[in-house]
Design an enzyme around this catalytic site. Structure first.
Site, mmCIF file in Angstrom:
data_model
loop_
_atom_site.group_PDB
_atom_site.id
_atom_site.type_symbol
_atom_site.label_atom_id
_atom_site.label_comp_id
_atom_site.label_asym_id
_atom_site.label_seq_id
_atom_site.Cartn_x
_atom_site.Cartn_y
_atom_site.Cartn_z
ATOM 1 N N HIS A 172 51.215 40.478 54.214
ATOM 2 C CA HIS A 172 51.267 41.452 53.302
ATOM 3 C C HIS A 172 50.748 42.890 53.656
ATOM 4 O O HIS A 172 49.581 43.234 53.286
ATOM 5 C CB HIS A 172 50.623 40.949 52.165
ATOM 6 C CG HIS A 172 50.635 42.111 50.809
ATOM 7 N ND1 HIS A 172 51.850 42.203 50.177
ATOM 8 C CD2 HIS A 172 49.646 42.729 50.055
ATOM 9 C CE1 HIS A 172 51.824 43.130 49.427
ATOM 10 N NE2 HIS A 172 50.365 43.600 48.984
ATOM 11 N N ASP A 190 34.267 40.502 35.279
ATOM 12 C CA ASP A 190 34.210 41.717 36.000
ATOM 13 C C ASP A 190 32.727 42.286 35.857
ATOM 14 O O ASP A 190 32.075 41.728 35.140
ATOM 15 C CB ASP A 190 35.244 42.819 35.359
ATOM 16 C CG ASP A 190 35.628 43.782 36.304
ATOM 17 O OD1 ASP A 190 35.004 44.684 36.756
ATOM 18 O OD2 ASP A 190 36.840 44.075 36.475
ATOM 19 N N GLY A 233 37.609 40.461 38.406
ATOM 20 C CA GLY A 233 38.357 41.668 38.511
ATOM 21 C C GLY A 233 38.964 41.887 37.373
ATOM 22 O O GLY A 233 40.120 42.665 37.342
ATOM 23 N N ALA A 234 38.919 41.345 36.247
ATOM 24 C CA ALA A 234 39.767 41.213 35.170
ATOM 25 C C ALA A 234 39.690 42.381 34.003
ATOM 26 O O ALA A 234 40.852 42.544 33.626
ATOM 27 C CB ALA A 234 39.219 39.940 33.992
ATOM 28 N N ALA A 235 39.027 43.362 34.357
ATOM 29 C CA ALA A 235 39.031 44.746 33.819
ATOM 30 C C ALA A 235 39.738 45.821 34.206
ATOM 31 O O ALA A 235 39.873 46.883 33.914
ATOM 32 C CB ALA A 235 37.568 44.954 33.291
ATOM 33 N N SER A 262 43.311 40.868 46.203
ATOM 34 C CA SER A 262 42.617 41.880 46.793
ATOM 35 C C SER A 262 42.867 42.073 48.083
ATOM 36 O O SER A 262 43.190 41.135 48.870
ATOM 37 C CB SER A 262 41.089 41.401 46.707
ATOM 38 O OG SER A 262 40.681 41.164 45.643
ATOM 39 N N ASP A 291 56.128 41.049 46.987
ATOM 40 C CA ASP A 291 57.020 41.611 48.221
ATOM 41 C C ASP A 291 58.538 40.929 48.029
ATOM 42 O O ASP A 291 59.437 41.722 48.321
ATOM 43 C CB ASP A 291 56.559 41.286 49.326
ATOM 44 C CG ASP A 291 55.229 41.589 49.939
ATOM 45 O OD1 ASP A 291 55.082 42.798 49.861
ATOM 46 O OD2 ASP A 291 54.367 40.689 50.607
#
Ligand code: NAD
Ligand code: LMR
Length: 339
Positions: free
Chosen positions: A196, A52, A26-28, A137, A169
């Protein structure tokens, strides 16, 4: 796969040394790009692999011009890109998935992100089963159990190596307290436990070296629990926290890598399989965790010790009581999804 000739030459030199390969899935994206940038700055990272479903070669080409150690490779889904991206990874960080819009909860992301995370976890199980997996995610309370279940199905689950990233957090908590008390945020230690999302985020302000009025404690607690919403609202439909999250994610990944040097105990907050509330049916819980020293080469040794919560004020006890049922539902939802 994008790899320049110069990068290939540098990579072949790097592979002869002890190396840390970090892969970002998901690097982009909004988090993925600044996170990859911060990881590229870590001189102990020899190979930064960015994956990605869109634009990864461009992100990799851009990062590859930065004159730090890491060789950067970029991978899309074509030509077994995910497999190549993952192979030999020591650390895999996952910020893939959609972010919130105003009026959404993190749980509303489940319908889209659960399957993204499940499929990436399946690829990890097959192609980098020894990696330390860091989940960004959302909803983290459920995506971490999803990854655990997938890894279990493939017989490669090691609870010492799966982490929900809750660092943001704690970073927010220390910043908000430092604003109030006019202190240096980077030295203001606040423990945050639980999970979270909203009420599952439980700051333990009574354990800080500062003293607070009751009103301050209530206002700070609410702001820490709903800090993400502040950013979602301000971004007005264009996403959620990206830059502060990249900072938080890099801090955690760097801590894991630094633990591998074995110089001193590294303690970080994180959401892991935990015995703390197992009696109440809670399998995953965030608390401070000691990260272990290396076992071989630069490979970190994951969760070494899970800290207890220490002494809680009656107010904090009530926050924990409110967090438990939601956490239990979130964990159950993730596990059921894989089953
Ligand atoms: P984004 O939409 O900007 O980026 C997500 C990226 O994931 C995109 O580039 C997209 O192409 C990619 N992607 C989608 N499906 C993929 C797949 N199957 N494989 C690989 N890549 C894929 O979103 P963002 O702002 O970067 O946020 C990402 C996630 O991080 C969201 O779920 C968000 O809620 C979460 N988040 C978590 C925290 C935390 O504290 N843990 C903080 C902020 C955001
Ligand atoms: C955050 O805490 O900023 C993230 O979990 C993103 C969000 O949706 O709030």
């Amino acid at each position: 796969m994008f790899t320049s000739i110069v990068a290939k030459r540098a990579f072949s030199t790097a592979t002869k040394q002890k190396s840390t390969k970090v892969t970002v899935l998901g690097a982009a994206g909004g988090i993925g790009q600044p996170l990859s940038l911060l990881l590229k700055r870590n001189s102990q990272v020899n190979h930064l692999s960015v994956y990605d479903i869109v634009n990864a070669p461009g992100v990799a080409a851009d990062l590859s011009h930065i004159n730090t150690n890491a060789v950067v490779t970029g991978h899309g889904p074509e030509n077994n890109g995910l497999e190549t991206a993952l192979e030999g990874s020591d650390i895999v960080v996952i910020p893939a998935g959609i972010p919130r819009k105003p009026d959404m909860t993190r749980d509303d992301l489940f319908s889209t992100n659960a399957s993204i995370v499940r499929d990436l976890a399946t690829a990890i199980a097959k192609h980098s089963p020894k990696a330390h997996v860091l989940i960004i995610s959302n909803p983290v309370n459920s995506t971490v159990p999803i990854v655990a279940e997938v890894l279990k199905l493939h017989g490669v689950f090691d609870p010492k190596r799966l982490f929900g990233v809750t660092s943001l957090d704690v970073i927010r908590a220390s910043r908000f307290v430092s604003e109030l008390k006019d202190t240096d945020g980077s030295k203001t230690k606040i423990t945050v436990v639980g999970g979270h999302s909203g009420v599952t985020i439980v700051p333990l302000l009574s354990q800080s070296s500062h003293s607070f009025t009751e009103d301050e404690i209530k206002a700070l607690t609410h702001r820490i629990q709903f800090g993400g919403d502040e950013v979602v609202k301000a971004k007005n439909g264009t996403g959620s926290a990206t830059l502060s999250m990249a900072f938080a994610g890099a801090k955690f990944a760097n801590a894991l890598i630094s633990a591998a040097s074995g110089k001193k105990t590294v303690t970080e907050p994180t959401y892991v399989q935990s015995p703390l509330f197992a009696d109440e049916g809670i399998e995953f819980f965030a608390s401070n965790v000691d990260l272990g020293v290396r076992v071989s080469c630069f490979r970190p040794n994951g969760v070494e010790k899970i800290h207890g919560l220490g002494e809680l004020s009656p107010y904090e006890e009530s926050l924990i009581a409110a967090a438990i049922p939601e956490l239990r539902d979130n964990i159950e939802k993730g596990k059921k999804f894989v089953a």
